[in-house]
Design an enzyme around this catalytic site. Structure first.
Site, PDB file in Angstrom:
ATOM      1  N   ARG A   1       0.816  -1.225   0.000  1.00 20.37           N
ATOM      2  CA  ARG A   1       0.000   0.000   0.000  1.00 20.37           C
ATOM      3  C   ARG A   1       0.847   1.270   0.000  1.00 20.37           C
ATOM      4  O   ARG A   1       0.411   2.308  -0.458  1.00 20.37           O
ATOM      5  CB  ARG A   1      -0.978  -0.016   1.189  1.00 20.37           C
ATOM      6  CG  ARG A   1      -2.152  -0.966   0.948  1.00 20.37           C
ATOM      7  CD  ARG A   1      -3.093  -1.033   2.118  1.00 20.37           C
ATOM      8  NE  ARG A   1      -2.509  -1.731   3.249  1.00 20.37           N
ATOM      9  CZ  ARG A   1      -3.067  -1.774   4.463  1.00 20.37           C
ATOM     10  NH1 ARG A   1      -4.207  -1.170   4.679  1.00 20.37           N
ATOM     11  NH2 ARG A   1      -2.481  -2.435   5.434  1.00 20.37           N
ATOM     12  N   GLN A   2       2.076   1.183   0.488  1.00 19.82           N
ATOM     13  CA  GLN A   2       2.977   2.345   0.412  1.00 19.82           C
ATOM     14  C   GLN A   2       3.645   2.272  -0.961  1.00 19.82           C
ATOM     15  O   GLN A   2       4.783   1.816  -1.107  1.00 19.82           O
ATOM     16  CB  GLN A   2       4.007   2.302   1.547  1.00 19.82           C
ATOM     17  CG  GLN A   2       4.942   3.508   1.603  1.00 19.82           C
ATOM     18  CD  GLN A   2       4.305   4.779   2.146  1.00 19.82           C
ATOM     19  OE1 GLN A   2       3.416   4.723   2.979  1.00 19.82           O
ATOM     20  NE2 GLN A   2       4.721   5.930   1.647  1.00 19.82           N
TER      21      GLN A   2
ATOM     22  N   ASP B   1     -14.447   2.476  -1.602  1.00 20.16           N
ATOM     23  CA  ASP B   1     -13.721   3.596  -2.235  1.00 20.16           C
ATOM     24  C   ASP B   1     -13.542   3.279  -3.713  1.00 20.16           C
ATOM     25  O   ASP B   1     -13.874   2.180  -4.178  1.00 20.16           O
ATOM     26  CB  ASP B   1     -12.371   3.858  -1.536  1.00 20.16           C
ATOM     27  CG  ASP B   1     -11.498   2.617  -1.461  1.00 20.16           C
ATOM     28  OD1 ASP B   1     -11.588   1.766  -2.375  1.00 20.16           O
ATOM     29  OD2 ASP B   1     -10.724   2.484  -0.506  1.00 20.16           O
TER      30      ASP B   1
ATOM     31  N   LYS C   1     -13.955   7.932  -0.439  1.00 20.28           N
ATOM     32  CA  LYS C   1     -13.225   7.831   0.834  1.00 20.28           C
ATOM     33  C   LYS C   1     -12.033   8.781   0.827  1.00 20.28           C
ATOM     34  O   LYS C   1     -11.325   8.905  -0.166  1.00 20.28           O
ATOM     35  CB  LYS C   1     -12.729   6.388   1.014  1.00 20.28           C
ATOM     36  CG  LYS C   1     -11.906   6.179   2.277  1.00 20.28           C
ATOM     37  CD  LYS C   1     -11.668   4.698   2.532  1.00 20.28           C
ATOM     38  CE  LYS C   1     -10.304   4.256   2.083  1.00 20.28           C
ATOM     39  NZ  LYS C   1     -10.020   2.847   2.371  1.00 20.28           N
TER      40      LYS C   1
ATOM     41  N   ASP D   1     -14.277  -5.444  -0.282  1.00 21.84           N
ATOM     42  CA  ASP D   1     -13.005  -4.703  -0.295  1.00 21.84           C
ATOM     43  C   ASP D   1     -11.863  -5.718  -0.274  1.00 21.84           C
ATOM     44  O   ASP D   1     -12.072  -6.905  -0.017  1.00 21.84           O
ATOM     45  CB  ASP D   1     -12.930  -3.779   0.931  1.00 21.84           C
ATOM     46  CG  ASP D   1     -11.987  -2.590   0.695  1.00 21.84           C
ATOM     47  OD1 ASP D   1     -11.405  -2.479  -0.393  1.00 21.84           O
ATOM     48  OD2 ASP D   1     -11.832  -1.768   1.624  1.00 21.84           O
TER      49      ASP D   1
ATOM     50  N   SER E   1      -8.045  -3.641   7.709  1.00 23.65           N
ATOM     51  CA  SER E   1      -6.880  -3.502   8.580  1.00 23.65           C
ATOM     52  C   SER E   1      -7.361  -3.020   9.949  1.00 23.65           C
ATOM     53  O   SER E   1      -7.644  -3.827  10.832  1.00 23.65           O
ATOM     54  CB  SER E   1      -5.885  -2.531   7.929  1.00 23.65           C
ATOM     55  OG  SER E   1      -4.760  -2.388   8.730  1.00 23.65           O
ATOM     56  N   THR E   2      -7.532  -1.723  10.132  1.00 22.67           N
ATOM     57  CA  THR E   2      -8.049  -1.226  11.417  1.00 22.67           C
ATOM     58  C   THR E   2      -9.567  -1.363  11.509  1.00 22.67           C
ATOM     59  O   THR E   2     -10.136  -1.203  12.581  1.00 22.67           O
ATOM     60  CB  THR E   2      -7.721   0.269  11.591  1.00 22.67           C
ATOM     61  OG1 THR E   2      -8.446   1.013  10.598  1.00 22.67           O
ATOM     62  CG2 THR E   2      -6.239   0.533  11.453  1.00 22.67           C
TER      63      THR E   2
ATOM     64  N   THR F   1     -12.428   1.788   7.627  1.00 23.83           N
ATOM     65  CA  THR F   1     -13.124   1.936   6.337  1.00 23.83           C
ATOM     66  C   THR F   1     -14.508   1.297   6.386  1.00 23.83           C
ATOM     67  O   THR F   1     -15.508   1.899   5.991  1.00 23.83           O
ATOM     68  CB  THR F   1     -12.271   1.292   5.207  1.00 23.83           C
ATOM     69  OG1 THR F   1     -11.037   2.000   5.129  1.00 23.83           O
ATOM     70  CG2 THR F   1     -12.982   1.313   3.879  1.00 23.83           C
TER      71      THR F   1
HETATM   72  C1  R5P Z   1      -7.259   0.730   0.882  1.00 22.31           C
HETATM   73  O1  R5P Z   1      -6.607   1.013  -0.109  1.00 22.31           O
HETATM   74  C2  R5P Z   1      -7.787  -0.644   1.046  1.00 22.31           C
HETATM   75  O2  R5P Z   1      -8.503  -1.013  -0.081  1.00 22.31           O
HETATM   76  C3  R5P Z   1      -8.659  -0.801   2.295  1.00 22.31           C
HETATM   77  O3  R5P Z   1      -9.867  -0.103   2.128  1.00 22.31           O
HETATM   78  C4  R5P Z   1      -7.967  -0.319   3.526  1.00 22.31           C
HETATM   79  O4  R5P Z   1      -6.660  -0.806   3.571  1.00 22.31           O
HETATM   80  C5  R5P Z   1      -8.704  -0.713   4.785  1.00 22.31           C
HETATM   81  O5  R5P Z   1      -8.005  -0.232   5.886  1.00 22.31           O
HETATM   82  P1  R5P Z   1      -8.747   0.033   7.264  1.00 22.31           P
HETATM   83  O6  R5P Z   1      -9.479  -1.216   7.662  1.00 22.31           O
HETATM   84  O7  R5P Z   1      -7.628   0.360   8.213  1.00 22.31           O
HETATM   85  O8  R5P Z   1      -9.648   1.201   7.067  1.00 22.31           O
END
Ligand code: R5P
Length: 300
Positions: A97-98, A174, A198, A224, A228-229, A232
């Protein structure tokens, strides 16, 4: 020595290695991974690999840096021991992602990751829904034939049988999720799909706006690549409920679920929360092994 390909699993790939070997009719081998007293990794390939096609499976998670080192060291050893072709199956490829220098001075992690993979010269890399948004030529970048397959079809098979989905529509949280929403919508019988807007404020915080999507009285599948956290999904659910969505279920490929993400998501009262098993978690109920085997059959 058997002429069948040999499948080896790393610490975060053993569950899939067993399934892949059994579904494809390949031989299952083993790799010993231990720690030296000073915490360094000790790796020993226990199966005979010389002259053979070898499939090595490991997700770069649950100790993201350790699993990266484990993977690179094992892959290099396989070539060193004379494996004929090496296929690295990395169901969850971290550090993807980075993929840009968003702020001055940042490391573009995916570029370094690719350089590391190039240095161990594997023949093929199979990933599942890797974050490739800003990478136009992964073959050149990773120095291997690159196969990015999707786990969304396997997720869709599961949602196809869901009783609560009476008036289905599919939403990606998103713009980048449009590709997965499209596949899910097609697989659910060409139902409608859309995406939300988003904006990420920090690694933990996002703002989501829902414009131009029709979810009133609909049963929504949010799809999606990663949780992660959980930020989203939490914000997406709020936005969709605000627009009158009737019932909501969530399907993701990689359930990273950091910190209290799982608890946050349970509190949402979803009809369904399910992920594939690229990474093991309490919601990883859908196997991507069939999709990986299909790709391996094309290669080997
Ligand atoms: C973003 O590019 C990914 O598609 C996910 O939407 C994102 O990584 C989700 O991260 P989190 O659960 O922390 O919002």
């Amino acid at each position: 020595m058997s002429g069948k390909p040999l499948v080896l699993g790393g610490t975060n790939g053993e569950h899939l290695a067993v399934e892949i070997a059994s579904a494809a009719g390949y031989e299952l081998g083993s790799v010993e991974v231990k720690r030296f007293p000073d915490d360094e990794l000790y790796i020993r390939v226990m199966s005979e690999v010389s002259g053979r096609d070898v499939v090595y499976v490991n997700s770069l998670q649950r100790g993201v840096n350790d699993s990266l080192v484990e993977t690179l060291y094992t892959l290099d050893t396989l070539k060193d021991l004379g494996a004929r072709r090496v296929v690295a199956v990395i169901p969850y490829m971290s550090y993807a992602r980075q993929d840009s220098r968003f702020n001055p001075g940042e490391c573009v992690s995916v570029q370094v990751l690719a350089k590391l993979f190039r240095s161990v010269s594997v023949d093929h890399i199979i990933t599942v829904d890797m974050h490739l948004h800003r990478i136009s030529d992964p073959n050149a970048l990773f120095g291997a034939a690159f196969h990015n397959i999707t786990g969304v079809r396997e997720l869709a098979k599961h949602f196809r049988g869901a009783r609560w989905l009476e008036r289905p529509t599919v939403i990606g949280p998103d713009e980048e999720a449009e590709q997965w929403a499209k596949v899910m919508a097609e697989e659910l019988g060409r139902v409608g799909y859309g995406v939300l807007e988003k904006r990420r404020l920090s690694p933990e915080q996002v703002v989501i706006e829902a414009k131009g999507v029709d979810v009133k009285d609909k049963d929504v599948v949010i799809v999606d690549d990663i949780i992660s956290t959980g930020g989203t999904i939490v914000e997406a659910v709020k936005a969709l409920r605000g627009l009158g969505a009737r019932r909501i279920g969530v399907g993701v490929v990689h359930a990273i679920l950091v910190g209290n993400a799982y608890a946050k998501l349970l509190r949402l009262g979803l009809e369904e929360l399910v992920a594939t098993n690229t990474v093991l978690s309490p919601i990883s109920r859908i196997s991507v092994a069939p999709a990986i085997v299909e790709e391996l059959r094309k290669i080997l």
